[in-house]
Design an enzyme around this catalytic site. Structure first.
Site, PDB file in Angstrom:
ATOM      1  N   HIS A  53       0.755  -1.192  -0.174  1.00 49.53           N
ATOM      2  CA  HIS A  53       0.066  -0.103   0.073  1.00 49.53           C
ATOM      3  C   HIS A  53       0.910   1.293   0.083  1.00 49.53           C
ATOM      4  N   ASP A  72       6.300  20.576 -27.549  1.00 48.77           N
ATOM      5  CA  ASP A  72       6.573  19.092 -26.711  1.00 48.77           C
ATOM      6  C   ASP A  72       7.645  19.529 -25.766  1.00 48.77           C
ATOM      7  N   TRP A 106       7.599   0.328   3.803  1.00 51.14           N
ATOM      8  CA  TRP A 106       7.798   1.209   2.554  1.00 51.14           C
ATOM      9  C   TRP A 106       9.471   1.741   3.144  1.00 51.14           C
ATOM     10  N   SER A 144      13.016   5.916 -14.307  1.00 50.28           N
ATOM     11  CA  SER A 144      11.958   6.601 -15.057  1.00 50.28           C
ATOM     12  C   SER A 144      11.949   8.132 -14.493  1.00 50.28           C
ATOM     13  N   SER A 145      11.809   8.365 -13.110  1.00 49.28           N
ATOM     14  CA  SER A 145      11.660   9.752 -12.470  1.00 49.28           C
ATOM     15  C   SER A 145      12.935  10.598 -13.061  1.00 49.28           C
ATOM     16  N   HIS A 151      12.906  12.505   2.808  1.00 47.97           N
ATOM     17  CA  HIS A 151      12.437  13.710   3.116  1.00 47.97           C
ATOM     18  C   HIS A 151      12.150  14.394   1.924  1.00 47.97           C
ATOM     19  N   GLU A 188      11.411  13.385  -0.844  1.00 51.98           N
ATOM     20  CA  GLU A 188      10.599  12.865  -1.468  1.00 51.98           C
ATOM     21  C   GLU A 188       9.123  13.365  -1.119  1.00 51.98           C
ATOM     22  N   TYR A 220       8.307  16.097  -0.322  1.00 49.47           N
ATOM     23  CA  TYR A 220       8.243  17.509  -1.050  1.00 49.47           C
ATOM     24  C   TYR A 220       7.925  17.277  -2.120  1.00 49.47           C
ATOM     25  N   SER A 280      -2.370  26.797  -6.798  1.00 50.96           N
ATOM     26  CA  SER A 280      -1.806  28.249  -7.280  1.00 50.96           C
ATOM     27  C   SER A 280      -2.151  28.821  -8.486  1.00 50.96           C
ATOM     28  N   HIS A 338      14.688  13.770  11.140  1.00 51.78           N
ATOM     29  CA  HIS A 338      13.536  13.976  12.017  1.00 51.78           C
ATOM     30  C   HIS A 338      12.583  12.579  11.838  1.00 51.78           C
ATOM     31  N   HIS A 339      12.899  11.632  10.993  1.00 48.56           N
ATOM     32  CA  HIS A 339      12.463  10.309  10.869  1.00 48.56           C
ATOM     33  C   HIS A 339      13.113   9.498  11.785  1.00 48.56           C
ATOM     34  N   THR A 384       6.218  27.132   4.365  1.00 53.43           N
ATOM     35  CA  THR A 384       4.793  26.610   4.175  1.00 53.43           C
ATOM     36  C   THR A 384       3.754  27.558   4.578  1.00 53.43           C
ATOM     37  N   LYS A 392       3.062  30.257   2.183  1.00 51.88           N
ATOM     38  CA  LYS A 392       2.232  29.760   1.021  1.00 51.88           C
ATOM     39  C   LYS A 392       0.920  29.856   1.682  1.00 51.88           C
ATOM     40  N   ARG A 407       1.805   1.462  14.742  1.00 55.01           N
ATOM     41  CA  ARG A 407       1.461   1.310  13.474  1.00 55.01           C
ATOM     42  C   ARG A 407       1.986  -0.090  13.087  1.00 55.01           C
TER      43      ARG A 407
HETATM   44  C1  HEA Z   1      -0.696   9.007  -1.271  1.00 53.87           C
HETATM   45  C2  HEA Z   1      -0.239   8.262  -0.320  1.00 53.87           C
HETATM   46  C3  HEA Z   1      -1.410   7.299   0.410  1.00 53.87           C
HETATM   47  C4  HEA Z   1      -2.606   7.460   0.204  1.00 53.87           C
HETATM   48  C5  HEA Z   1      -3.541   7.913  -0.664  1.00 53.87           C
HETATM   49  C6  HEA Z   1      -3.330   6.354   1.216  1.00 53.87           C
HETATM   50  C7  HEA Z   1      -4.477   6.040   1.157  1.00 53.87           C
HETATM   51  C8  HEA Z   1      -5.122   5.164   2.237  1.00 53.87           C
HETATM   52  N1  HEA Z   1      -4.418   4.833   3.182  1.00 53.87           N
HETATM   53 FE1  HEA Z   1      -2.501   4.652   3.616  1.00 53.87          FE
HETATM   54  N2  HEA Z   1      -0.316   4.724   3.663  1.00 53.87           N
HETATM   55  C9  HEA Z   1       0.593   5.324   2.975  1.00 53.87           C
HETATM   56  C10 HEA Z   1       0.313   6.306   1.876  1.00 53.87           C
HETATM   57  C11 HEA Z   1      -0.821   6.594   1.596  1.00 53.87           C
HETATM   58  N3  HEA Z   1      -2.230   5.891   1.977  1.00 53.87           N
HETATM   59  C12 HEA Z   1       1.867   5.156   3.456  1.00 53.87           C
HETATM   60  C13 HEA Z   1       3.230   5.607   2.823  1.00 53.87           C
HETATM   61  C14 HEA Z   1       1.788   4.293   4.429  1.00 53.87           C
HETATM   62  C15 HEA Z   1       2.819   3.661   5.314  1.00 53.87           C
HETATM   63  C16 HEA Z   1       3.199   2.543   4.911  1.00 53.87           C
HETATM   64  C17 HEA Z   1       4.060   1.677   5.862  1.00 53.87           C
HETATM   65  O1  HEA Z   1       4.076   1.570   6.887  1.00 53.87           O
HETATM   66  O2  HEA Z   1       5.179   0.914   5.190  1.00 53.87           O
HETATM   67  C18 HEA Z   1       0.286   4.083   4.622  1.00 53.87           C
HETATM   68  C19 HEA Z   1      -0.322   3.186   5.668  1.00 53.87           C
HETATM   69  C20 HEA Z   1      -1.549   3.157   5.782  1.00 53.87           C
HETATM   70  C21 HEA Z   1      -1.737   2.370   7.099  1.00 53.87           C
HETATM   71  C22 HEA Z   1      -1.173   1.898   8.228  1.00 53.87           C
HETATM   72  C23 HEA Z   1      -1.081   0.416   7.973  1.00 53.87           C
HETATM   73  C24 HEA Z   1      -0.062  -0.029   9.148  1.00 53.87           C
HETATM   74  O3  HEA Z   1       0.814   0.896   9.826  1.00 53.87           O
HETATM   75  O4  HEA Z   1      -0.425  -0.915   9.782  1.00 53.87           O
HETATM   76  C25 HEA Z   1      -3.460   2.816   6.895  1.00 53.87           C
HETATM   77  C26 HEA Z   1      -4.345   2.141   8.090  1.00 53.87           C
HETATM   78  O5  HEA Z   1      -5.468   2.347   8.181  1.00 53.87           O
HETATM   79  C27 HEA Z   1      -3.747   3.098   5.839  1.00 53.87           C
HETATM   80  C28 HEA Z   1      -5.055   3.503   5.313  1.00 53.87           C
HETATM   81  C29 HEA Z   1      -5.318   4.025   4.090  1.00 53.87           C
HETATM   82  C30 HEA Z   1      -6.600   4.171   3.602  1.00 53.87           C
HETATM   83  C31 HEA Z   1      -7.986   3.641   4.166  1.00 53.87           C
HETATM   84  C32 HEA Z   1      -6.405   4.988   2.383  1.00 53.87           C
HETATM   85  C33 HEA Z   1      -7.519   5.420   1.555  1.00 53.87           C
HETATM   86  O6  HEA Z   1      -7.692   6.704   1.475  1.00 53.87           O
HETATM   87  C34 HEA Z   1      -7.566   4.902   0.281  1.00 53.87           C
HETATM   88  C35 HEA Z   1      -8.671   5.137  -0.532  1.00 53.87           C
HETATM   89  C36 HEA Z   1      -8.799   4.608  -1.850  1.00 53.87           C
HETATM   90  C37 HEA Z   1      -9.694   3.979  -2.579  1.00 53.87           C
HETATM   91  C38 HEA Z   1     -10.802   3.826  -1.809  1.00 53.87           C
HETATM   92  C39 HEA Z   1      -9.326   3.332  -3.744  1.00 53.87           C
HETATM   93  C40 HEA Z   1     -10.459   3.445  -4.845  1.00 53.87           C
HETATM   94  C41 HEA Z   1     -10.175   3.621  -5.985  1.00 53.87           C
HETATM   95  C42 HEA Z   1     -11.189   3.426  -6.991  1.00 53.87           C
HETATM   96  C43 HEA Z   1     -12.648   2.911  -6.775  1.00 53.87           C
HETATM   97  C44 HEA Z   1     -10.736   3.920  -8.418  1.00 53.87           C
HETATM   98  C45 HEA Z   1     -10.944   2.796  -9.294  1.00 53.87           C
HETATM   99  C46 HEA Z   1     -10.318   2.924 -10.551  1.00 53.87           C
HETATM  100  C47 HEA Z   1     -10.267   2.106 -11.537  1.00 53.87           C
HETATM  101  C48 HEA Z   1     -11.366   1.238 -11.815  1.00 53.87           C
HETATM  102  C49 HEA Z   1      -9.549   2.607 -12.681  1.00 53.87           C
HETATM  103  N4  HEA Z   1      -2.592   3.421   4.940  1.00 53.87           N
HETATM  104  C1  HEA Z   2       3.409  15.169   1.308  1.00 61.48           C
HETATM  105  C2  HEA Z   2       3.945  14.751   2.141  1.00 61.48           C
HETATM  106  C3  HEA Z   2       4.366  15.267   3.390  1.00 61.48           C
HETATM  107  C4  HEA Z   2       4.594  16.691   3.976  1.00 61.48           C
HETATM  108  C5  HEA Z   2       4.233  17.898   2.965  1.00 61.48           C
HETATM  109  C6  HEA Z   2       5.042  16.793   5.171  1.00 61.48           C
HETATM  110  C7  HEA Z   2       5.475  17.698   6.015  1.00 61.48           C
HETATM  111  C8  HEA Z   2       6.009  17.761   7.219  1.00 61.48           C
HETATM  112  N1  HEA Z   2       6.159  16.825   8.037  1.00 61.48           N
HETATM  113 FE1  HEA Z   2       5.966  14.789   7.593  1.00 61.48          FE
HETATM  114  N2  HEA Z   2       5.924  13.007   6.787  1.00 61.48           N
HETATM  115  C9  HEA Z   2       5.391  12.322   5.804  1.00 61.48           C
HETATM  116  C10 HEA Z   2       4.948  13.024   4.586  1.00 61.48           C
HETATM  117  C11 HEA Z   2       4.791  14.506   4.519  1.00 61.48           C
HETATM  118  N3  HEA Z   2       5.411  15.381   5.749  1.00 61.48           N
HETATM  119  C12 HEA Z   2       5.411  10.919   5.689  1.00 61.48           C
HETATM  120  C13 HEA Z   2       4.910   9.882   4.552  1.00 61.48           C
HETATM  121  C14 HEA Z   2       5.833  10.282   7.032  1.00 61.48           C
HETATM  122  C15 HEA Z   2       5.995   9.131   7.383  1.00 61.48           C
HETATM  123  C16 HEA Z   2       7.158   8.227   6.813  1.00 61.48           C
HETATM  124  C17 HEA Z   2       7.181   6.912   7.675  1.00 61.48           C
HETATM  125  O1  HEA Z   2       7.464   6.812   8.662  1.00 61.48           O
HETATM  126  O2  HEA Z   2       6.324   5.951   6.819  1.00 61.48           O
HETATM  127  C18 HEA Z   2       5.992  11.725   7.700  1.00 61.48           C
HETATM  128  C19 HEA Z   2       6.709  11.748   8.944  1.00 61.48           C
HETATM  129  C20 HEA Z   2       7.085  12.935   9.657  1.00 61.48           C
HETATM  130  C21 HEA Z   2       7.900  13.075  11.044  1.00 61.48           C
HETATM  131  C22 HEA Z   2       8.377  11.762  11.360  1.00 61.48           C
HETATM  132  C23 HEA Z   2       7.373  10.851  12.543  1.00 61.48           C
HETATM  133  C24 HEA Z   2       7.783   9.953  12.899  1.00 61.48           C
HETATM  134  O3  HEA Z   2       7.998   8.902  12.353  1.00 61.48           O
HETATM  135  O4  HEA Z   2       8.227   9.831  14.176  1.00 61.48           O
HETATM  136  C25 HEA Z   2       8.157  14.368  11.197  1.00 61.48           C
HETATM  137  C26 HEA Z   2       8.971  14.741  12.195  1.00 61.48           C
HETATM  138  O5  HEA Z   2       9.246  15.878  12.414  1.00 61.48           O
HETATM  139  C27 HEA Z   2       7.424  14.974   9.894  1.00 61.48           C
HETATM  140  C28 HEA Z   2       7.299  16.452  10.200  1.00 61.48           C
HETATM  141  C29 HEA Z   2       6.934  17.321   9.121  1.00 61.48           C
HETATM  142  C30 HEA Z   2       6.752  18.665   9.086  1.00 61.48           C
HETATM  143  C31 HEA Z   2       7.230  19.620  10.048  1.00 61.48           C
HETATM  144  C32 HEA Z   2       6.264  19.165   7.897  1.00 61.48           C
HETATM  145  C33 HEA Z   2       6.037  20.482   7.531  1.00 61.48           C
HETATM  146  O6  HEA Z   2       6.591  20.670   6.226  1.00 61.48           O
HETATM  147  C34 HEA Z   2       4.596  20.858   7.584  1.00 61.48           C
HETATM  148  C35 HEA Z   2       4.676  22.465   7.402  1.00 61.48           C
HETATM  149  C36 HEA Z   2       3.327  22.837   7.179  1.00 61.48           C
HETATM  150  C37 HEA Z   2       2.521  23.505   8.397  1.00 61.48           C
HETATM  151  C38 HEA Z   2       3.097  23.669   9.636  1.00 61.48           C
HETATM  152  C39 HEA Z   2       1.201  24.052   8.294  1.00 61.48           C
HETATM  153  C40 HEA Z   2       1.124  25.420   7.634  1.00 61.48           C
HETATM  154  C41 HEA Z   2       1.976  26.630   8.388  1.00 61.48           C
HETATM  155  C42 HEA Z   2       1.191  27.556   8.874  1.00 61.48           C
HETATM  156  C43 HEA Z   2      -0.394  27.997   8.837  1.00 61.48           C
HETATM  157  C44 HEA Z   2       2.305  28.449   9.571  1.00 61.48           C
HETATM  158  C45 HEA Z   2       1.797  28.724  11.030  1.00 61.48           C
HETATM  159  C46 HEA Z   2       2.349  27.643  11.649  1.00 61.48           C
HETATM  160  C47 HEA Z   2       3.052  27.561  12.909  1.00 61.48           C
HETATM  161  C48 HEA Z   2       3.506  28.504  13.677  1.00 61.48           C
HETATM  162  C49 HEA Z   2       3.323  26.042  13.724  1.00 61.48           C
HETATM  163  N4  HEA Z   2       6.682  14.199   9.406  1.00 61.48           N
HETATM  164 CU   LIG Z   3      10.075  14.064   6.678  1.00 63.32          CU
END
Ligand code: HEA
Ligand code: HEA
Ligand SMILES: [Cu+2]
Ligand code: CUA
Lengths: 638, 114, 197, 353
Positions: free
Chosen positions: A80, A109, A144, A171-172, A255, A257, A259, A270, A304-305, A330, A333, A452
């Protein structure tokens, strides 16, 4: 050029010419078609990732159930995560890059059309390779983030992960080079940097992030692959290897990634917010600068992870500070978006609703992100559902909301038809509710101690946590219904949507200047740019007080010509690259290559290398013509 | 050799009109000779004992060789600045990130502070 | 309008720009392996460590690679001047020197292996072979590209006034050479010196 | 699978005292972080209300009310003063949060200066925790026993099989009411401080995904008054009693040492009888097995019935990979053998002696 022209129509190495039918899709080098291919492929993977999420959610709906075994559960959440990140959000952004970058900068293009096709096919084959694991002994199951040494354990099936992600990464990387060159070097005359649409800016920044982050994960993945399959010792504690090295490398990539996943969506909103507010983007320069700053700081916060890993207090403190301060750009923005709406004339159609949803939901996710940065408490939150809540709010509530907003916004451009608004609004509201119902309760259950990646919801956590989990599962069901509404709307509107016309939204950027759907060569005449929001400025003139007023259509011939791309009367003067078989031929060799590496099979490896060499050979020697990415330079007259 | 002057767009960097001071084969051979001498000096750190100076000397020699190859053979000296930015930008980013990582692993990893 | 010599915003050829963009990212690739190598300098699990290096030998092969950059730039120069005969000669010379370097590496690996530096025995061995091996693969790809270039000039696909491919391959080649300048210093000389002290 | 469901139900009913919530700190090392996060959550709520409020007001005030598009709103391009405001204010807020954050980082990680600090070596195995009390030469598993009001310093590492880092994977030690978590990394040593204010049982869970049975790697900390703790230490430092000849228990003991079994239990488990020095073993130390409340990664109540199931069918009780040396193998015991072994194991209770 005449000789090349005849060559390409005949002979052994002739190039395909079909512009419709299925061969045209297999051989296309048109950025618009490739964008559409990307789009539908991500939809399929989104469905798969959604099904996997469903199994996870149903398993956790109640405490101590065993709908699926630990074995299966672990594969489900791992696949997932991998699917959603690498096969949905990233390529979906790439779909937008593909379709929009040339159109918005006024080009015909991308810089390297065949390389562009290459990127798509590599992505597809990488995805197929990853998913083939289900039929070849089980899918990856070490999360993952693939923490070693667990993931070097043969039973974790992470060989598929190491090689599959390497393929997808290729690819990317190719796409990043392509888009960077395109944006830097193919802008229409007058399109200076400070006149670029914000989406283009964010694409540029994202692709730079990719350019520099992909090689890091490539290094890590090679080490993982060699450890797992060929007995290397990079991460093996028994011989002195350091498992924490993997974490550093992974998050050095990981990280940036996150962004990579959010910035394209930020670019999209925007564009949308100003259009439907009928106002220019508030603080253009600040928004652009903040985007670049986020990317830059984003390279310096990776640990921070790893706050609970084997790192000391000094490193913890330093990364805590760096992480917190990402909130500043952020926030810039967020506030600029809000003030774009402020004082405007808001038209709340579906695309706008999703964009507002983005701003609102992303803020929640961002704030919980800042709470993660409080290291002492991170030690409580880390690896709980509180983190799961955070990243779904930024990824789903952020990235996906933004990308879906983009789908509604540009659908008329791509298909020439309008999407159904009432179904769209139904989609929005069910998504908003379903999303919050699914992921909102996770904040609570996480703080109450739910870890989790646990295949069973432990009963010891108590009834409150169980209720939260049940709510999440119900939310998931709402999301499924909502997604079905979306798909229905998509298909219905493609088949029978109302005609959209050139510019249904009174939009601001160049892609709305040309036909919907755009002609093969995008623009009959490459527009000359004199303003930011060029298209808007062509439609509106300023009165004495400086307030813009719409220039009525038919007002003057000059004006009508400016807001409508001229039909290129001289079509034969525009040379577009021909389609080509070779990207597909070459990249399909990725599959045998992947299996050869996975099973350490030298014969298969030789076959794969030959296969790809043949593809490359064909690529190089096939006839090229003006307009191609490999066109010969004109020989200067001496 | 980036583009023909007659086809390059008006925004092209002014300074990259390279025909003025394009290096000749003689220049290249001269650079190669310098590189040869530098390599010999590198080798000498292995033969002779420079004491504490050896490693700093090597670092300087590596850097000089790097810059010579980049500036002359890769033409960075004569080409647009953008290319240098990619080259040295990539280098700087890689250096910063990986050195930081090594510092953290080697010196800031102990959780057992007094 | 897509390709190179047309009007471009920066007045640069797409292909050359693309090569530079790509090379910028390659630093992060090699940097990662170099960092791992440095981390594991002493992690030899009882097997041989840096003392195994044969500095005089590697100096010579490094020098050969360095000089191949000279012949490469001369090939490019000849191409811009339209002197295809000389250009082909220099291209072959470059590929030849690359091959000598690779041969040296194969030889070196063989010796090390026999002396007990086995790939899967220690993080040090893994890091060393992987890093230098990936560099070797880069050299190998470079040689293939040079040979391809050579053949394309023979078939007339690449003409005297069109040196862009020669230039791109040259950039790649010099880059691989530069990386070896770093590797030779950081992987071989400095640790060896630190050991001697 | 049915076994799991049945056991799940029992577990559910048995859901005992204890708490795994991070929001109910029960000791200074949990209190510090908690005191930090609560104000931060309030600040976050404030920002949340501000942003959402602005959005809602904007929508309500500025939504287009009629189809008239000819008149445009005032075209504002930006406002430098506002930009500065929303750059500075968040930066100041964050700087204010940063100071106590850094302080608390150092406070929670510092080695406690209390001379009574109890040192415990903790080893994460797939999928159970091993404890060694160097001051008392005590080996035990899954349940950390500690005195109240005294800091406990854990020295963590991970290993498999036995003490070899060879197949060890990363785990994370976590008892939320007492402290945050800290990873245990094979081949390295990390540290964590715990302290409980009140006697009681605190629930925990391995918090780093460690493969198949990660979910089944639970743990708990049992805090005791000083007297109780001293008694516990006394008991644990006694050798196990050898059952009288001729009894079923004695028969079980023979089997434990391999008699008639395909594989000896003693190959993996130590039951220290005082004649040798105590030593670590590959599986949990069973010397005073019955002094524990839970077993097998603290997922089952330790009673006769569960023990019986465990010996008869360990793989149905818990997902493990014994063929790879990880976890408890199924030794294909007959009912009689299980009877004897369980009878013997039940004698391993220091309170009886
Ligand atoms: C962009 C990223 C993304 C998105 C969109 C989602 C979407 C969802 N995720 Fe997440 N999730 C992750 C990224 C994402 N996730 C990541 C990175 C992890 C960590 C994995 C790890 O720990 O290693 C995670 C882990 C994670 C967990 C924790 C698992 C665990 O730690 O044990 C859970 C638990 O509830 C969860 C739930 C869901 C659910 C319910 C949705 C729902 O929002 C999903 C909704 C989607 C659908 C319902 C699909 C329906 C689509 C159609 C019907 C289209 C049909 C199309 C055609 C036929 C062409 N996700
Ligand atoms: C799109 C993806 C995305 C984005 C944009 C961010 C944005 C941020 N993330 Fe997140 N993060 C993830 C995806 C993302 N993260 C994922 C996938 C994981 C889990 C990975 C895994 O373990 O599987 C993770 C995990 C993760 C961790 C580790 C947690 C843990 O496992 O222990 C931390 C720790 O610092 C963190 C911090 C932040 C912070 C500070 C931002 C900041 O960029 C956010 C900044 C934005 C705001 C703060 C809001 C707007 C600001 C204002 C309105 C201004 C005023 C605000 C203040 C004065 C506070 N993130
Ligand atoms: Cu991070
Ligand atoms: Cu041990 Cu999870």
């Amino acid at each position: 050029m005449a000789s090349a022209d005849t060559a390409k129509r005949g002979g052994l190495m002739s190039r395909p010419t079909a512009e419709t039918g299925w061969t045209s899709w297999l051989t296309t080098t048109d950025h618009k078609k490739i964008g559409i291919l990307y789009f539908w492929t991500t939809m399929i993977f989104f469905f798969l990732g959604g099904v996997e999420a469903g199994l996870v959610r149903f398993q956790l709906a109640q405490a101590e159930t065993s709908l699926i075994t630990e074995e299966i559960y672990n594969q489900m959440f791992t696949m997932h995560g991998i699917t959603m990140v690498f096969l949905v959000v990233m390529p979906l952004s790439a779909a937008f890059f593909n379709y929009l970058i040339p159109l918005q900068i006024g080009a015909r293009d991308v810089a390297f059309p065949r390389l562009n096709a290459f990127s798509y096919w590599v992505y597809l084959f990488g995805g197929i390779f990853l998913y083939s694991s289900f039929f070849l002994g089980g899918a990856p199951n070490a999360a993952w983030v693939a923490y070693v040494p667990l993931s070097t354990d043969a039973v974790s099936n992470m060989g598929f992960y190491a090689i599959g992600l390497q393929i997808v990464g290729l690819s990317s990387l190719a796409a990043a080079v392509n888009f960077i060159v395109t944006i830097l070097n193919m802008r229409a005359p007058g399109m200076t940097f400070m006149r670029l649409p914000v989406f283009i800016w964010m694409s540029l920044v994202t692709n730079f992030l990719l350019l520099f982050a992909i090689p890091i994960i490539a290094v890590a993945l090679f080490m993982l692959q060699f450890d797992t399959i060929y007995g290397a010792q990079f991460f093996q504690p028994a011989t002195g290897g350091d498992p924490v090295l993997w974490q550093h490398l992974f998050w050095l990539f990981g990280h940036p990634e996150v962004y990579i996943m959010i910035l394209p969506a930020m670019g999209i909103v925007s564009e949308i917010l100003p259009t439907f507010s009928k106002k220019p983007l508030f603080g253009y320069a600040a928004v652009v600068f903040a985007g670049a700053a986020i990317a830059f700081i984003g390279f310096g916060v990776w640990a921070h992870h790893m706050f609970t890993s084997a790192i000391g207090p000094v490193a913890r403190s330093a990364f805590s500070l760096a992480t917190m301060f990402i909130a500043v750009p952020t926030g810039i923005k967020i506030f600029n978006w809000v003030f774009t709406m402020w004082g405007g004339k808001l038209r709340l159609n579906t695309a706008m609703l999703f964009s507002i949803g983005f701003v609102s939901m992303f803020t929640i996710g961002g704030l919980s992100g800042v709470t993660h940065a409080i290291v002492p408490h991170n030690a409580q939150q880390h690896d709980t559902y509180y983190v799961v809540a955070h990243f779904h709010y930024v990824l789903f509530g952020g990235a996906l909301f933004g990308l879906v907003a983009g789908m509604y916004y540009w659908f008329p451009k791509v298909t020439g038809k309008l999407m159904n608004e009432s179904l769209g609004k139904l989609h929005f509201w069910t998504w908003l509710v379903g999303f919050n119902l699914t992921f909102g309760p996770m904040h609570m259950s996480g703080l109450l101690g739910q870890p989790r990646r646990t295949a069973v919801l432990p009963g010891e956590l108590g009834g409150t946590v169980e209720i939260y989990n049940l709510l999440s599962t119900i939310g998931y069901v709402v999301l499924v219904v909502s997604s079905l509404i979306f798909i229905t709307n998509l298909i219905k509107s493609i088949k029978g949507g109302e005609p959209a016309g050139l510019d249904p939204w009174d939009a601001r950027t160049l892609e709305w200047l040309t036909d919907s759907p755009p002609k093969h060569y995008n623009f009959g005449t490459i527009p000359t740019v004199t303003h930011r929001d060029e298209f808007w400025h062509r439609k509106y003139a300023e009165d004495e007080t400086g307030t813009p007023v719409a220039v009525p259509a038919g007002g003057s011939e000059e004006h009508d010509a400016a807001v409508r791309d001229s039909e290129a009367e001289a079509e034969e003067h525009i040379h577009m690259p021909d389609p080509s078989y070779w990207p597909l031929v070459m990249t399909s060799g990725m599959l045998p290559m992947g299996y050869a590496l996975l099973y350490a099979s030298i014969p298969l490896g030789i076959v794969a290398v030959l296969w790809m060499l043949v593809g490359m050979f064909g690529w190089i020697i096939e006839p090229v013509a003006e307009g191609d990415d490999d066109e010969p330079e004109p020989v200067p007259a001496h | 050799m980036s583009a023909n002057p007659e086809t390059s767009a008006p925004q092209a960097d002014a300074e990259h009109d390279e025909h003025g001071h394009h290096p000749t084969p003689r220049d290249y051979v001269r650079i190669a000779l310098i590189l040869a001498v530098l390599t010999l000096m590198e080798y000498s750190t292995y033969v002779f004992d420079f004491g504490g100076l050896g490693i700093p000397l090597l670092v300087v020699l590596i850097a000089v060789k790097f810059v010579y190859v980049a500036s002359w053979f890769m033409h960075l000296k004569f080409d647009t600045k953008i290319f240098s930015r990619f080259m040295y930008g990539g280098l700087a980013l890689a250096f910063t990130l990986y050195v930081l990582t090594l510092i953290i692993i080697l010196f800031a990893s102990a959780t057992g502070m007094e | 309008m897509t390709a190179g010599a047309h009007e471009t915003t920066l007045g640069l050829d797409h292909r050359k720009l693309a090569m530079w963009v790509f090379l910028g990212s390659e630093f992060l690739f090699f940097g990662g392996f170099i960092a791992a190598y440095l981390l594991y300098l002493d992690t030899t699990a009882g097997g041989p460590g840096v003392e195994i290096f044969d500095i005089p030998f590697t100096t010579i092969s490094s020098f050969v690679l360095l000089m191949s950059s000279l012949t490469m730039v001369l090939a490019h120069h000849a191409h811009t001047k339209g002197d295809m005969r000389r250009m082909r000669l220099w291209v072959l010379a470059t590929a030849g020197q690359g091959a000598v370097f690779l041969g040296g590496q194969v030889f070196e690996f063989n010796v090390f292996w026999r002396e007990g530096l086995i790939y899967g025995d220690s993080p040090f061995a893994s890091a060393f072979y992987t890093l230098t091996g990936f560099h070797g693969i880069h050299v190998f790809i470079g040689i293939l590209m040079l040979l391809g270039l050579y053949s394309l000039t023979l078939t007339g696909k690449i003409k005297p006034g069109q040196p862009i491919k020669t230039e791109m391959i040259g950039l790649y080649w010099h880059f691989v050479d530069i990386i070896w300048v770093l590797i030779f210093g950081v992987v071989y000389l400095i640790p060896e010196l630190a050991l001697l002290e | 699978m049915t076994a799991i469901v049945v056991l799940a139900l029992t577990l559910l009913l048995a859901a005992c005292a204890g708490d795994q919530s991070a929001m109910h700190p029960a000791g200074p090392y949990a209190q510090g972080p908690h005191d930090l996060i609560v104000p931060v959550l309030w600040i976050a709520l404030g920002v949340f209300i501000l942003v959402q409020g602005l959005i809602v007001v904007a929508i309500v005030r500025f939504r287009r009310r009629n189809e008239d598009d000819t008149e445009l709103p005032v075209q504002v391009h930006g406002n430098t003063r506002l930009e500065i405001v929303w750059t500075i204010i968040p930066a100041v807020i964050l700087a204010a949060i940063a100071v106590p954050t850094v302080q608390t980082i150092f406070e929670t990680m510092e080695e406690p200066d209390d001379p009574d600090t109890l040192l415990v070596e903790v080893i994460g195995h797939r999928w159970w925790w091993e404890y060694y009390y160097p001051d008392y030469d005590i080996y035990t598993a899954n349940e950390l026993v500690m005195p109240v009001d005294t800091p406990v310093r854990l020295e963590l590492t991970a290993a498999d099989p036995g003490r070899s880092p060879e197949d060890g994977v990363i785990h994370s030690y976590w008892v939320p009411p007492l402290a945050g978590k800290q990873d245990a990394v094979p081949g390295q040593v990390t540290h964590l401080n715990l302290q409980a204010d009140e006697p009681g049982t605190y629930l925990g869970q391995c918090a780093e995904y460690c493969g198949l049975s990660h979910v089944n790697m639970r743990n708990r900390a049992i805090a005791m008054t000083d007297e109780d703790f001293d008694t516990w230490v006394d008991q644990q430092t006694q050798p196990a009693e050898v059952p009288e000849e001729g009894t079923l228990e004695a028969e079980g003991r023979e089997m434990f040492y391999g008699e008639g079994l395909s594989r000896s239990c003693a190959a993996c488990h130590q039951i220290w009888e005082g004649d040798t020095a105590r030593a670590p073993s590959q599986g949990p130390d069973l010397t005073h097995l019955m002094s524990r409340d839970e077993f097998a990664g603290a997922i089952y109540d330790l009673d006769e019935e569960h023990l019986r199931d465990w010996l008869a069918n360990p793989l149905e009780m818990k997902a493990m990979q014994p063929e790879r040396g990880i976890g408890m193998p199924d030794l294909n015991l007959s009912d009689d053998e299980v009877d004897a072994l369980v009878a013997y194991l039940l004698t391993l209770d220091p309170e009886d002696s």
